[in-house]
Design an enzyme around this catalytic site. Structure first.
Site, PDB file in Angstrom:
ATOM      1  N   LYS A  11       0.836  -1.211   0.000  1.00  0.00           N
ATOM      2  CA  LYS A  11       0.000   0.000   0.000  1.00  0.00           C
ATOM      3  C   LYS A  11       0.868   1.258   0.000  1.00  0.00           C
ATOM      4  O   LYS A  11       0.670   2.167  -0.818  1.00  0.00           O
ATOM      5  CB  LYS A  11      -0.918   0.036   1.242  1.00  0.00           C
ATOM      6  CG  LYS A  11      -1.898  -1.117   1.319  1.00  0.00           C
ATOM      7  CD  LYS A  11      -2.826  -1.008   2.512  1.00  0.00           C
ATOM      8  CE  LYS A  11      -2.147  -1.164   3.856  1.00  0.00           C
ATOM      9  NZ  LYS A  11      -1.517  -2.472   4.080  1.00  0.00           N
ATOM     10  N   ARG A 125      11.511  -6.555   5.171  1.00  0.00           N
ATOM     11  CA  ARG A 125      11.432  -5.084   5.098  1.00  0.00           C
ATOM     12  C   ARG A 125      12.440  -4.435   6.050  1.00  0.00           C
ATOM     13  O   ARG A 125      12.637  -4.873   7.176  1.00  0.00           O
ATOM     14  CB  ARG A 125      10.024  -4.621   5.475  1.00  0.00           C
ATOM     15  CG  ARG A 125       9.941  -3.097   5.592  1.00  0.00           C
ATOM     16  CD  ARG A 125       8.556  -2.570   5.538  1.00  0.00           C
ATOM     17  NE  ARG A 125       7.669  -3.123   6.543  1.00  0.00           N
ATOM     18  CZ  ARG A 125       6.360  -2.923   6.565  1.00  0.00           C
ATOM     19  NH1 ARG A 125       5.798  -2.190   5.616  1.00  0.00           N
ATOM     20  NH2 ARG A 125       5.612  -3.458   7.493  1.00  0.00           N
TER      21      ARG A 125
HETATM   22  P1  AP5 Z   1       0.367   0.370   8.545  1.00  0.00           P
HETATM   23  O1  AP5 Z   1       1.694   0.983   8.557  1.00  0.00           O
HETATM   24  O2  AP5 Z   1      -0.651   0.884   7.608  1.00  0.00           O
HETATM   25  O3  AP5 Z   1       0.587  -1.191   8.415  1.00  0.00           O
HETATM   26  P2  AP5 Z   1      -0.040  -2.272   7.435  1.00  0.00           P
HETATM   27  O4  AP5 Z   1      -1.421  -2.027   6.964  1.00  0.00           O
HETATM   28  O5  AP5 Z   1       0.144  -3.544   8.180  1.00  0.00           O
HETATM   29  O6  AP5 Z   1       0.805  -2.135   6.152  1.00  0.00           O
HETATM   30  P3  AP5 Z   1       2.365  -2.064   6.018  1.00  0.00           P
HETATM   31  O7  AP5 Z   1       2.829  -0.658   6.252  1.00  0.00           O
HETATM   32  O8  AP5 Z   1       3.010  -3.132   6.855  1.00  0.00           O
HETATM   33  O9  AP5 Z   1       2.588  -2.546   4.540  1.00  0.00           O
HETATM   34  P4  AP5 Z   1       2.196  -1.888   3.143  1.00  0.00           P
HETATM   35  O10 AP5 Z   1       0.980  -2.568   2.598  1.00  0.00           O
HETATM   36  O11 AP5 Z   1       2.178  -0.397   3.216  1.00  0.00           O
HETATM   37  O12 AP5 Z   1       3.446  -2.407   2.310  1.00  0.00           O
HETATM   38  P5  AP5 Z   1       4.815  -1.659   1.930  1.00  0.00           P
HETATM   39  O13 AP5 Z   1       4.594  -0.805   0.743  1.00  0.00           O
HETATM   40  O14 AP5 Z   1       5.458  -1.058   3.131  1.00  0.00           O
HETATM   41  O15 AP5 Z   1      -0.281   0.444  10.010  1.00  0.00           O
HETATM   42  C1  AP5 Z   1       0.492   0.065  11.136  1.00  0.00           C
HETATM   43  C2  AP5 Z   1      -0.399  -0.016  12.367  1.00  0.00           C
HETATM   44  O16 AP5 Z   1      -1.022   1.270  12.607  1.00  0.00           O
HETATM   45  C3  AP5 Z   1      -1.572  -0.991  12.300  1.00  0.00           C
HETATM   46  O17 AP5 Z   1      -1.182  -2.321  12.610  1.00  0.00           O
HETATM   47  C4  AP5 Z   1      -2.491  -0.397  13.379  1.00  0.00           C
HETATM   48  O18 AP5 Z   1      -2.008  -0.675  14.675  1.00  0.00           O
HETATM   49  C5  AP5 Z   1      -2.341   1.103  13.146  1.00  0.00           C
HETATM   50  N1  AP5 Z   1      -3.298   1.640  12.145  1.00  0.00           N
HETATM   51  C6  AP5 Z   1      -3.010   2.177  10.925  1.00  0.00           C
HETATM   52  N2  AP5 Z   1      -4.132   2.554  10.293  1.00  0.00           N
HETATM   53  C7  AP5 Z   1      -5.144   2.261  11.136  1.00  0.00           C
HETATM   54  C8  AP5 Z   1      -6.566   2.397  11.029  1.00  0.00           C
HETATM   55  N3  AP5 Z   1      -7.159   2.918   9.933  1.00  0.00           N
HETATM   56  N4  AP5 Z   1      -7.316   1.966  12.079  1.00  0.00           N
HETATM   57  C9  AP5 Z   1      -6.758   1.459  13.193  1.00  0.00           C
HETATM   58  N5  AP5 Z   1      -5.418   1.282  13.354  1.00  0.00           N
HETATM   59  C10 AP5 Z   1      -4.629   1.685  12.322  1.00  0.00           C
HETATM   60  O19 AP5 Z   1       5.670  -2.942   1.461  1.00  0.00           O
HETATM   61  C11 AP5 Z   1       6.085  -3.926   2.389  1.00  0.00           C
HETATM   62  C12 AP5 Z   1       7.484  -4.458   1.987  1.00  0.00           C
HETATM   63  O20 AP5 Z   1       7.367  -5.139   0.744  1.00  0.00           O
HETATM   64  C13 AP5 Z   1       8.541  -3.370   1.780  1.00  0.00           C
HETATM   65  O21 AP5 Z   1       9.791  -3.837   2.204  1.00  0.00           O
HETATM   66  C14 AP5 Z   1       8.548  -3.117   0.260  1.00  0.00           C
HETATM   67  O22 AP5 Z   1       9.831  -2.709  -0.175  1.00  0.00           O
HETATM   68  C15 AP5 Z   1       8.205  -4.509  -0.267  1.00  0.00           C
HETATM   69  N6  AP5 Z   1       7.402  -4.486  -1.495  1.00  0.00           N
HETATM   70  C16 AP5 Z   1       6.381  -3.650  -1.823  1.00  0.00           C
HETATM   71  N7  AP5 Z   1       5.867  -3.972  -3.026  1.00  0.00           N
HETATM   72  C17 AP5 Z   1       6.581  -5.064  -3.465  1.00  0.00           C
HETATM   73  C18 AP5 Z   1       6.508  -5.873  -4.654  1.00  0.00           C
HETATM   74  N8  AP5 Z   1       5.615  -5.649  -5.632  1.00  0.00           N
HETATM   75  N9  AP5 Z   1       7.396  -6.901  -4.756  1.00  0.00           N
HETATM   76  C19 AP5 Z   1       8.297  -7.150  -3.776  1.00  0.00           C
HETATM   77  N10 AP5 Z   1       8.411  -6.413  -2.644  1.00  0.00           N
HETATM   78  C20 AP5 Z   1       7.538  -5.376  -2.478  1.00  0.00           C
END
Ligand code: AP5
Length: 215
Positions: A11, A125
């Site tokens: 995301k 990550r």
């Molecule tokens: P948040 O930071 O939003 O965590 P998440 O939803 O678990 O998502 P991530 O940030 O872990 O991953 P992402 O989907 O953004 O992937 P990314 O691009 O980083 O929220 C954290 C916490 O905050 C929640 O657990 C909760 O406690 C709280 N919170 C937030 N919003 C909330 C809400 N609305 N309500 C209540 N609580 C809330 O990519 C991940 C990795 O994969 C990176 O290393 C990247 O380099 C790699 N990558 C990305 N795309 C690819 C690809 N195509 N191929 C290979 N690797 C890739």
């Protein structure tokens, strides 16, 4: 627009790329909450334990945080919401916020990635301690191991990227956020994007949906 998808589905990566391409502001609720924890603000104190456990922050508190951010958007324009709403009550909260601001949600883009790939992405990550740039030990390898390409500072592992916490985040995604996808599907706002494959290939599919929604 809102970007939905399981933890680690990309995301943040895709929201940022689309934001750069289309000149749209991005707002990640996760980034904002982590910043509050680092700065030891009152909000940070309220959410620190929840973030580390991979649990959701209460809906009302999230609503206040998001409304404040949207009200401060300068100049007023489009915004990519990364990670909000992620419960059905948050959908209603967002409806009310947008109504008060005389704004509208045009698109909900949901990224789809199989669980084994999610585990691979999150366990590899690495995040810069200083500028928060994101890397991956296999897929987005920093030029110098353990150091940020941009500012040269050390990379670290997010506390919620431990395997037991990842499983909790996935479980919560399935129980709390999957119904949000259904709500947006019923409203005709949902588009799903296959998000496995290289970042650039996913970006093409993701940005094509945005262009189609704007046409
Ligand atoms: P948040 O930071 O939003 O965590 P998440 O939803 O678990 O998502 P991530 O940030 O872990 O991953 P992402 O989907 O953004 O992937 P990314 O691009 O980083 O929220 C954290 C916490 O905050 C929640 O657990 C909760 O406690 C709280 N919170 C937030 N919003 C909330 C809400 N609305 N309500 C209540 N609580 C809330 O990519 C991940 C990795 O994969 C990176 O290393 C990247 O380099 C790699 N990558 C990305 N795309 C690819 C690809 N195509 N191929 C290979 N690797 C890739």
């Amino acid at each position: 627009m809102s970007v939905l998808g399981p933890p680690g589905s990309g995301k943040g990566t895709q929201a940022e790329l689309a934001g750069q391409r289309f000149g749209i502001a991005c707002f990640s609720t996760g980034d904002l909450l982590r910043k509050a924890v680092r700065e030891e603000s009152a909000l940070g104190g309220q959410v620190k334990a929840l973030l580390e456990a991979g649990s959701l922050v209460p809906d009302d508190l999230m609503g206040k945080v998001v409304e404040e951010k949207l009200r401060r958007l300068e100049p007023p324009g489009s915004m990519i919401l990364d990670g909000f709403p992620r419960t059905c009550p948050q959908v209603e909260i967002l409806d009310r916020i947008l109504e008060r601001l005389d704004r509208k949600l045009h698109l909900a883009l949901a990224l789809e990635v199989p669980d084994p790939e999610i585990l691979r992405r999150l366990s590899g990550r690495r995040v810069c301690r200083s500028c928060r740039a994101t890397f991956h030990v296999e897929f987005q390898v920093p030029r110098l191991a353990g150091k940020c390409d941009g500012c040269g500072k050390d990379l670290s592992i997010r506390k919620d990227d431990r395997e037991s916490v990842i499983q909790n985040r996935l479980r919560i995604y399935r129980s709390e956020t999957t119904p949000v996808l259904e709500l947006y599907r019923e409203r005709g706002l949902l588009k799903e994007v296959q998000a496995d494959g290289a970042v650039g290939d996913v970006a093409k599919r993701f940005q094509k949906e945005i262009l189609q929604a704007c046409a």
